[in-house]
Design an enzyme around this catalytic site. Sequence first.
Site, PDB file in Angstrom:
ATOM      1  N   ASP A   1       0.564  -5.591   4.538  1.00 10.00           N
ATOM      2  CA  ASP A   1      -0.290  -6.443   5.375  1.00 10.00           C
ATOM      3  C   ASP A   1      -0.326  -7.867   4.816  1.00 10.00           C
ATOM      4  OD1 ASP A   1      -1.841  -5.898   3.184  1.00 10.00           O
ATOM      5  OD2 ASP A   1      -3.625  -5.288   4.303  1.00 10.00           O
ATOM      6  N   SER A   2       0.404  -8.096   3.708  1.00 17.95           N
ATOM      7  CA  SER A   2       0.640  -9.462   3.235  1.00 17.95           C
ATOM      8  C   SER A   2       1.429 -10.240   4.291  1.00 17.95           C
ATOM      9  CB  SER A   2       1.400  -9.459   1.899  1.00 17.95           C
ATOM     10  OG  SER A   2       2.524  -8.606   1.967  1.00 17.95           O
TER      11      SER A   2
ATOM     12  N   LYS B   1       0.204   3.309   3.925  1.00 15.19           N
ATOM     13  CA  LYS B   1      -0.532   2.974   2.703  1.00 15.19           C
ATOM     14  C   LYS B   1      -1.920   2.481   3.105  1.00 15.19           C
ATOM     15  CE  LYS B   1       0.383  -0.871  -0.016  1.00 15.19           C
ATOM     16  NZ  LYS B   1      -0.862  -1.645   0.043  1.00 15.19           N
TER      17      LYS B   1
ATOM     18  N   GLU C   1      -2.747  -2.618  -8.508  1.00 17.62           N
ATOM     19  CA  GLU C   1      -2.575  -4.073  -8.402  1.00 17.62           C
ATOM     20  C   GLU C   1      -3.482  -4.801  -9.382  1.00 17.62           C
ATOM     21  OE1 GLU C   1      -2.457  -5.660  -4.423  1.00 17.62           O
ATOM     22  OE2 GLU C   1      -2.497  -7.733  -5.152  1.00 17.62           O
TER      23      GLU C   1
END
Length: 267
Positions: free
Chosen positions: A47-48, A116, A185
């Site tokens: 979704d970046s 994800k 992350e």
Amino acid sequence: MSIKKITTNSLLKMKVNGEKISMLTAYDYSFARLFDAAGVDILLVGDSASNVMAGNETTLPITLDQMIYHAQCVIKGAQRSFVVVDLPFGSYQSNSEIALASSIKIMKETGAHAIKLEGGEEVADSIKRIVSAGIPVMGHLGLTPQSINKFGTYSVRAKEDSEAEKLKYDSKVLQDAGCFAVVLEKIPALLAKEVSESLSIPTIGIGAGKYCDGQVLVMHDMLGINSAFKPRFIRQYLNLETLINGAVTQYIADVKSNDFPNESESY
Ligand code: KIV
């Protein structure tokens, strides 16, 4: 020659055999094809895309249909790579029924191999429900960009003991809920090591040090498309911004000077 496709089983085997897993984001057919041909194990339709494709400041605005569009493009370029698609903000947080419906829509309309989602214990019921429908789920812990408004910064997570303990607990919850892998992350490398060693499923790190079972980078960061964005966890393999600027500047000059097209470039 038939291509041996990457599956959740091969990813698990890679962890068992100590072979690191490579993952890169991709958002369109052309780059997906190049990354697949180069041998990347997992293509993440992240979704970046909201940031690097649409120019938004956060990942929050991107919609499920926009993610589906990107995934449809990527899947056409992927012959060997395993394709994972992010559930965007708002498409799964309400309840497990909505999470399942969003996941089914992605799988049906894109042909991707897995989804994800971000979060720990609070998304465990949704993960169980999605997995029991036959859809592989990748978890995402540590810095979870969809919660940026709750945390207020993109700084390193889980530096404090209490947050580190919670992350370790959540990683087990995700594994028990049925995740086949989990992204870690921006957390300390030694915490990522402990989590990676304690789980039987692979961990994929971004800003989480070298002990993860695999690594992921956003393609625009590793190719140097926006060289102004350079946090320390990024290794930039190309300076595409400079290369593209040089090529386009030359093209403009060639057009202006009537050098392009020449005779051999004309019919
Ligand atoms: O959306 C994305 O690109 C991601 C990676 C940073 C893991 O979730």
